[in-house]
Design a protein around this motif. Structure first.
Motif, PDB file in Angstrom:
ATOM      1  N   THR A   1       0.843  -1.190   0.000  1.00  0.00           N
ATOM      2  CA  THR A   1       0.000   0.000   0.000  1.00  0.00           C
ATOM      3  C   THR A   1       0.879   1.241   0.000  1.00  0.00           C
ATOM      4  N   SER A   2       0.315   2.333  -0.457  1.00  0.00           N
ATOM      5  CA  SER A   2       0.999   3.624  -0.380  1.00  0.00           C
ATOM      6  C   SER A   2      -0.046   4.705  -0.539  1.00  0.00           C
ATOM      7  N   GLU A   3       0.394   5.965  -0.373  1.00  0.00           N
ATOM      8  CA  GLU A   3      -0.548   7.062  -0.551  1.00  0.00           C
ATOM      9  C   GLU A   3      -0.860   7.309  -2.016  1.00  0.00           C
ATOM     10  N   GLY A   4      -0.082   6.712  -2.905  1.00  0.00           N
ATOM     11  CA  GLY A   4      -0.321   6.874  -4.330  1.00  0.00           C
ATOM     12  C   GLY A   4      -1.619   6.202  -4.772  1.00  0.00           C
ATOM     13  N   ARG A   5      -2.208   6.709  -5.822  1.00  0.00           N
ATOM     14  CA  ARG A   5      -3.539   6.284  -6.238  1.00  0.00           C
ATOM     15  C   ARG A   5      -3.631   4.785  -6.484  1.00  0.00           C
ATOM     16  N   TYR A   6      -2.600   4.188  -7.072  1.00  0.00           N
ATOM     17  CA  TYR A   6      -2.678   2.777  -7.449  1.00  0.00           C
ATOM     18  C   TYR A   6      -1.773   1.884  -6.607  1.00  0.00           C
ATOM     19  N   GLY A   7      -1.205   2.424  -5.531  1.00  0.00           N
ATOM     20  CA  GLY A   7      -0.371   1.631  -4.634  1.00  0.00           C
ATOM     21  C   GLY A   7       1.068   1.535  -5.104  1.00  0.00           C
ATOM     22  N   GLY A   8       1.942   1.069  -4.184  1.00  0.00           N
ATOM     23  CA  GLY A   8       3.354   0.934  -4.516  1.00  0.00           C
ATOM     24  C   GLY A   8       3.982   2.276  -4.826  1.00  0.00           C
ATOM     25  N   ALA A   9       4.847   2.291  -5.844  1.00  0.00           N
ATOM     26  CA  ALA A   9       5.511   3.522  -6.269  1.00  0.00           C
ATOM     27  C   ALA A   9       5.815   3.422  -7.760  1.00  0.00           C
ATOM     28  N   PRO A  10       5.818   4.534  -8.457  1.00  0.00           N
ATOM     29  CA  PRO A  10       6.274   4.512  -9.849  1.00  0.00           C
ATOM     30  C   PRO A  10       7.728   4.049  -9.915  1.00  0.00           C
ATOM     31  N   VAL A  11       8.074   3.397 -11.011  1.00  0.00           N
ATOM     32  CA  VAL A  11       9.424   2.859 -11.173  1.00  0.00           C
ATOM     33  C   VAL A  11      10.019   3.360 -12.482  1.00  0.00           C
ATOM     34  N   ASP A  12      11.280   3.767 -12.421  1.00  0.00           N
ATOM     35  CA  ASP A  12      12.090   3.936 -13.629  1.00  0.00           C
ATOM     36  C   ASP A  12      12.988   2.718 -13.742  1.00  0.00           C
ATOM     37  N   PHE A  13      12.752   1.893 -14.753  1.00  0.00           N
ATOM     38  CA  PHE A  13      13.649   0.788 -15.059  1.00  0.00           C
ATOM     39  C   PHE A  13      14.698   1.296 -16.050  1.00  0.00           C
ATOM     40  N   VAL A  14      15.958   0.914 -15.824  1.00  0.00           N
ATOM     41  CA  VAL A  14      17.043   1.291 -16.733  1.00  0.00           C
ATOM     42  C   VAL A  14      17.755   0.019 -17.165  1.00  0.00           C
ATOM     43  N   ALA A  15      17.844  -0.208 -18.462  1.00  0.00           N
ATOM     44  CA  ALA A  15      18.456  -1.433 -18.978  1.00  0.00           C
ATOM     45  C   ALA A  15      19.438  -1.099 -20.092  1.00  0.00           C
ATOM     46  N   VAL A  16      20.447  -1.931 -20.219  1.00  0.00           N
ATOM     47  CA  VAL A  16      21.460  -1.804 -21.277  1.00  0.00           C
ATOM     48  C   VAL A  16      21.281  -2.972 -22.231  1.00  0.00           C
ATOM     49  N   LEU A  17      21.082  -2.697 -23.513  1.00  0.00           N
ATOM     50  CA  LEU A  17      20.760  -3.760 -24.461  1.00  0.00           C
ATOM     51  C   LEU A  17      21.975  -4.598 -24.849  1.00  0.00           C
ATOM     52  N   LYS A  18      23.148  -3.999 -24.885  1.00  0.00           N
ATOM     53  CA  LYS A  18      24.348  -4.739 -25.294  1.00  0.00           C
ATOM     54  C   LYS A  18      24.964  -5.464 -24.102  1.00  0.00           C
ATOM     55  N   ASP A  19      25.395  -6.680 -24.322  1.00  0.00           N
ATOM     56  CA  ASP A  19      26.098  -7.453 -23.298  1.00  0.00           C
ATOM     57  C   ASP A  19      27.573  -7.068 -23.310  1.00  0.00           C
ATOM     58  N   HIS A  20      28.016  -6.393 -22.252  1.00  0.00           N
ATOM     59  CA  HIS A  20      29.420  -5.978 -22.157  1.00  0.00           C
ATOM     60  C   HIS A  20      30.282  -6.968 -21.374  1.00  0.00           C
ATOM     61  N   GLU A  21      29.679  -8.006 -20.849  1.00  0.00           N
ATOM     62  CA  GLU A  21      30.399  -8.905 -19.951  1.00  0.00           C
ATOM     63  C   GLU A  21      30.736 -10.250 -20.601  1.00  0.00           C
ATOM     64  N   ASN A  22      30.365 -10.409 -21.852  1.00  0.00           N
ATOM     65  CA  ASN A  22      30.611 -11.666 -22.586  1.00  0.00           C
ATOM     66  C   ASN A  22      29.966 -12.857 -21.893  1.00  0.00           C
ATOM     67  N   ARG A  23      28.784 -12.620 -21.360  1.00  0.00           N
ATOM     68  CA  ARG A  23      27.997 -13.684 -20.735  1.00  0.00           C
ATOM     69  C   ARG A  23      26.561 -13.559 -21.245  1.00  0.00           C
ATOM     70  N   PRO A  24      26.325 -13.988 -22.484  1.00  0.00           N
ATOM     71  CA  PRO A  24      25.017 -13.745 -23.107  1.00  0.00           C
ATOM     72  C   PRO A  24      23.845 -14.362 -22.360  1.00  0.00           C
ATOM     73  N   ALA A  25      24.029 -15.548 -21.765  1.00  0.00           N
ATOM     74  CA  ALA A  25      22.916 -16.158 -21.032  1.00  0.00           C
ATOM     75  C   ALA A  25      22.536 -15.307 -19.823  1.00  0.00           C
ATOM     76  N   HIS A  26      23.534 -14.794 -19.104  1.00  0.00           N
ATOM     77  CA  HIS A  26      23.267 -13.908 -17.973  1.00  0.00           C
ATOM     78  C   HIS A  26      22.537 -12.655 -18.440  1.00  0.00           C
ATOM     79  N   HIS A  27      23.012 -12.088 -19.549  1.00  0.00           N
ATOM     80  CA  HIS A  27      22.442 -10.823 -20.003  1.00  0.00           C
ATOM     81  C   HIS A  27      20.992 -11.001 -20.459  1.00  0.00           C
TER      82      HIS A  27
END
Length: 519
Positions: A370-396
């Motif tokens: 619950t929260s004071e916000g109209r729909y509960g919880g909190a808004p989220v900004d998700f940030v993702a990087v599309l390229k795999d920089h770690e040479n571990r494609p399954a992890h990415h």
């Protein structure tokens, strides 16, 4: 200037209706076209926000009535938009945008000096390590950027950070290092910050015979740095028109240039420059920082959310939430307007952690809390990087799948009807079904970077800088002062002096009792 309370009340009135985010995709066939924006390597998807076309139009109309375009022009032209301190705000000039001819000349000279110094240190080979000493804007920016540069740039020197006055911070920074091979970089705009000066003194003591030759300073107070004991020729300047939390683009980033090279740092600046030009030149309805700011205002002033989560699905961006806490909460965490009146609701609490760690911690609350916000919880900004920089494609692939799934799950939820159908006729159905129901309709934005290059990172940080400025204009607060950090610092100095003298001054009973514990 139209009264902000009236304008923001109109947004609250506009938002006072139930919106089903999932249904908007059918109701607005052009939703992706209108709610997805791109600038260079950065794409922002606002389509999962509880905001429809009518609400967006109301927000844009409000922004125009707040004279946003006029304030934007003032910012870039070098007018003194930091009114309480009578200063211009020109961190964009560090990236080559805006400022006077004098500003541009100063910046060009310092950038060349930084690059030359970094090249000399890298070529000489004497130093193997850098200890960067600073706190707040002198630490969070460089630390975030250093982590992110690791994705695509080669680090030539070990880079450590000492920020907290806790002795563990400086001990961890120098542990295992050789003083003869270590360069200490003391960074403080004022050169009066207690934590930085104390850590600087401790590191200089640890350097021993190298205390003078192996220490440089970055500051807007050259006299303070020289008084501290740094040779004048080892002081790198920045200026009072650069706020601490906006300073990573200046000589504050010198440690980064030494560790990763001037070309990498220049690419970082170029990315921010591209976002500056986008923000300066694009109309409000096509402007990515404006859109991001208005979505935040809709959630804060329209839907009543008191917090905003930022979840980077990239370990290299793990300090991003902390960086934004200072950027946004120090800038807009104000309760008085520019003219001294009481403000409306301003900056929400910014918080978060790296994905997927947060899924095993606070995502329970995001989905069902619950929260004071109209729909509960909190808004989220998700940030993702599309390229795999770690040479571990399954992890990415697994990392991205989790990111995309969480935004969808927050929006869609899971109805009690579906849960009951899945549970069948078990005896505890009535008690269990509500617990396994997800209300959904919880808003989020997904930002994707094509890759975690220095250029893309520059885009990302500058996006949030300009978002913060826009929100400050709408809320009518001065985003570029920070009076709220001063009182505790002043009292801490008083208490420390009294503790060292073995006496207690005039304090409340609780504080006096705490001080007596030290004895």
């Amino acid at each position: 200037m139209t009264d902000r309370h009236t304008l923001l009340s109109s947004i609250a009135t506009e938002a006072d209706r139930d919106i089903s985010i999932a249904s908007l995709f059918d109701a607005e066939p052009d939703r992706l076209e209108n709610f997805v924006m791109r600038e260079g390597p950065l794409r922002a998807d606002f389509s999962k926000q509880a905001l429809d076309a009518a609400g967006l139009k109301a927000l844009l109309d409000m922004a125009a009535k707040c004279d946003l375009e006029e304030w934007r022009s003032k910012l870039f032209s070098g007018e003194k938009v930091n009114t309480s301190e009578d200063r211009a705000v020109l961190h964009m000039a560090l990236r080559g945008v805006g400022g006077t001819d004098e500003n541009k000349a100063e910046v060009a000279a310092m950038r060349q000096r930084m690059a030359d110094y970094a090249d000399t240190i890298r070529a000489d080979g004497k130093f193997k390590n850098i200890v960067h000493i600073g706190i707040g804007g002198s630490d969070l920016g460089p630390r975030l950027v250093a982590d992110a540069f690791e994705a695509s740039a080669e680090q030539s020197l070990t880079l450590r950070f000492a920020e907290n006055v806790d002795g563990a911070s400086v001990n961890d920074a120098i542990k295992g290092l050789n003083p003869a091979e270590t360069l200490a970089v003391v960074v403080s705009k004022s050169f009066g910050t207690q934590e930085t000066k104390m850590n600087g003194e401790s590191v200089r003591s640890w350097l021993g015979e190298y205390g003078n030759s192996n220490m440089i300073a970055v500051t807007a107070n050259r006299a303070g740095a020289v008084g501290f004991g740094v040779a004048a020729e080892n002081v790198f300047d920045f200026w009072d028109w650069v706020g601490g939390r906006y300073s990573v683009w200046s000589a504050v980033g010198l440690s980064l240039q030494i560790a990763y090279g001037p070309d990498v740092f220049a690419d970082f600046l170029d990315g921010a420059r591209a976002m500056d030009l986008h923000f300066r030149d694009q109309p409000l309805q096509e402007n990515l920082p404006v859109m991001m700011a208005l979505v935040g205002i809709w959630n804060r002033n329209g839907l009543g959310y008191g917090s905003q989560a930022v979840i980077p699905y990239s370990r290299r961006l793990r300090k991003f939430s902390a960086f934004l806490q200072q950027l946004e909460m120090e800038s807009n965490g104000k309760s008085a307007t520019r003219d001294g009146a009481t403000s409306t609701l301003t900056c929400p609490v910014i918080w978060g952690d790296e994905g997927t760690n947060g899924q095993h911690a606070f995502f329970q609350w995001l989905h069902q809390g619950t929260s004071e916000g109209r729909y509960g919880g909190a808004p989220v900004d998700f940030v993702a990087v599309l390229k795999d920089h770690e040479n571990r494609p399954a992890h990415h692939a697994a990392l991205l799948a989790n990111c995309f799934a969480q935004s969808e799950a927050l929006m869609l939820g899971k109805s009690e009807e579906i849960v009951r159908d899945e549970l069948g006729t078990r005896p505890d159905l009535d008690a269990l079904a509500p617990q396994m129901t997800f209300p959904g309709n919880r808003p989020s934005t997904t930002l994707t970077l094509d890759e975690l290059s220095p250029n893309a990172l520059g885009h990302l940080i500058a996006l949030y800088e300009h978002k913060t400025f826009v929100q400050g204009i709408v809320w009518n607060v001065n985003s570029f002062d920070q009076w709220g950090v001063q009182l505790g610092k002043v009292l801490a100095t008083t208490i420390l002096d009294e503790m060292e003298a073995g006496k207690s001054g005039d304090h409340d009973a609780s504080t006096t009792a705490l001080m007596q514990l030290i004895k």
